[in-house]
Design an enzyme around this catalytic site. Sequence first.
Site, PDB file in Angstrom:
ATOM      1  CG  ASP A 195      -2.039   1.015   1.147  1.00 30.44           C
ATOM      2  OD1 ASP A 195      -1.986   1.877   0.266  1.00 30.44           O
ATOM      3  OD2 ASP A 195      -2.973   0.946   1.968  1.00 30.44           O
ATOM      4  CG  ASP A 201      -0.326   5.146   1.088  1.00 27.68           C
ATOM      5  OD1 ASP A 201       0.067   5.228  -0.087  1.00 27.68           O
ATOM      6  OD2 ASP A 201      -1.157   4.307   1.476  1.00 27.68           O
ATOM      7  CG  ASP A 203      -7.298   4.920   5.404  1.00 25.39           C
ATOM      8  OD1 ASP A 203      -7.681   4.003   4.642  1.00 25.39           O
ATOM      9  OD2 ASP A 203      -7.518   4.935   6.625  1.00 25.39           O
ATOM     10  CG  ASP A 232       1.299   7.528 -10.467  1.00 22.65           C
ATOM     11  OD1 ASP A 232       2.073   7.001 -11.276  1.00 22.65           O
ATOM     12  OD2 ASP A 232       1.649   7.928  -9.339  1.00 22.65           O
ATOM     13  CG  HIS A 236       1.833   1.420  -4.764  1.00 20.84           C
ATOM     14  ND1 HIS A 236       2.716   0.593  -4.110  1.00 20.84           N
ATOM     15  CD2 HIS A 236       2.396   1.709  -5.956  1.00 20.84           C
ATOM     16  CE1 HIS A 236       3.784   0.415  -4.874  1.00 20.84           C
ATOM     17  NE2 HIS A 236       3.617   1.073  -5.994  1.00 20.84           N
ATOM     18  CD  GLU A 262       3.289   2.982 -12.884  1.00 22.78           C
ATOM     19  OE1 GLU A 262       4.309   3.399 -13.421  1.00 22.78           O
ATOM     20  OE2 GLU A 262       2.931   3.320 -11.740  1.00 22.78           O
TER      21      GLU A 262
HETATM   22 CA    CA Z   1      -1.349   3.468  -1.124  1.00 19.38          CA
END
Ligand code: CA
Length: 481
Positions: A195, A201, A203, A232, A236, A262
């Site tokens: 992730d 990052d 949530d 993009d 993740h 991607e």
């Molecule tokens: Ca992530």
Amino acid sequence: MENLVMMEYFEWYLPDDGNYYKELKSKAREIKESGIDALWLPPITKATGTNDVGYGIYDLYDLGEFDQKGNVRTKYGTYDELIEAIDALHNEGILVYADVVINHKAGADFKETFMAAKVNEENRTEDIEEAHDIEGWTGFDFPGRGGKYSDFIWHFNHFNGVDFDDKTGEAGIYRILGENKGWGYGVSPEHGNFDYLMFADIDHNNEDVRNELFRWGEWFINKVPIDGIRFDALKHIDYNFIRDFIAHLNEKSDRQLYFFGEYWMLDSELKRNYLEETGYLTDVFDTTLHFNLREASENQQYDMRNIFQGTMVYESPANAVTFVDNHDTQPKEALESFVQPWFKKIAYGLILLRKDGYPCVFYGDYYEIKDPYIPGNKDIIDNLLWIRKNYAYGDETNYFEKPTCIGFVRHGNEKHPGSLAVVISTGDADTLVMNVGADQAGKVYKDLTGENEAEITIDEEGNGAFEVAPGSLSAWAEKLD
Ligand code: CA
């Protein structure tokens, strides 16, 4: 439109002069005439500074309109210039795809104190320190925008990871703690759970975040007349979110949108699973084909009969975006793995002249790469685009006969009768006998790439002995005037 081709219209080292949109506008006609139908633009959202390619995303609602991060414009220009460029592209019939970065945010306005646990970078499901208070850059209130378009303020609870504790000055991956908080579910299993990629990052399981991103997506497609979105860092982001996000935009959009992204991964089963989990709403780049092309370009012992082995375009052709290189694989970049220059003509022939896949031409391969300087292949790619648009139609027969010499025939269709015979050698000069159809008997075929000057007469059974120069590609057809 038939035989669509898109172009990734940037490389990593474009100048930070704010002239990109203006130049794009002036080149719209030329781009269309070269045979490009769609452009994938770099991120048009405000990043950490004008020297940021755009992936260090700061404010999704600032498209070069507010004085933030040192300037009103982005690396590429202002919002008004963007719209003028898109209008010019649309006037030429060129589709425009936006690069959307919703995995992370960068360049926060203020830091916050919250509980987090440092995790093992190789296995992010393993904590390597007791949870404790850290200071992270997770507060975004966008003072330069002053609440226009959205008054949403981002806090630490809207993220699930950061890579720096400002209190101790320590770097590492910190998992943010909180109710129902953890790494996302539908992400790549690499490193235990992939992730976390970079910066703060997002949530995607947080309800407020989901609502805000859905609202933003709707605002975005109304604010910018795009025809599609390139995502993009898909591996993740929880695939459940991506599926819901696309479904939401499809529901709200008054026009057909195309989605691709991607998913940087070799494992074709994971990619098939990804397509299934996202309901086939998004296409993905064929990274396996890219790696096969790179390997073939670096190892002259490579068996060209395997060039499509394990690829998306072979296994899930309807969802494959084929490409040779991109802004991440170019030298010096994150995923550097560059297809060698001698092989570019072969590689582009393998994405542009085949039946399957939505090919994507890379700006750096076409024009040039500035750092380190690598000349482009505009003449070669223009020629292949012309062949694609005029001759590469209908069914396909493969002649994958030797490790260093393969070929294929396109049999044409009603609108584009006649056949195209493509022959590739990664070794010496070679000849491949291929059948272009008995209806072609007696016709004289020429090499449309201009490299081979021979004239090949098709025999009464439809066979021709098609020649190719060492380490090259020739594409033979009855040349139309
Ligand atoms: Ca992530």
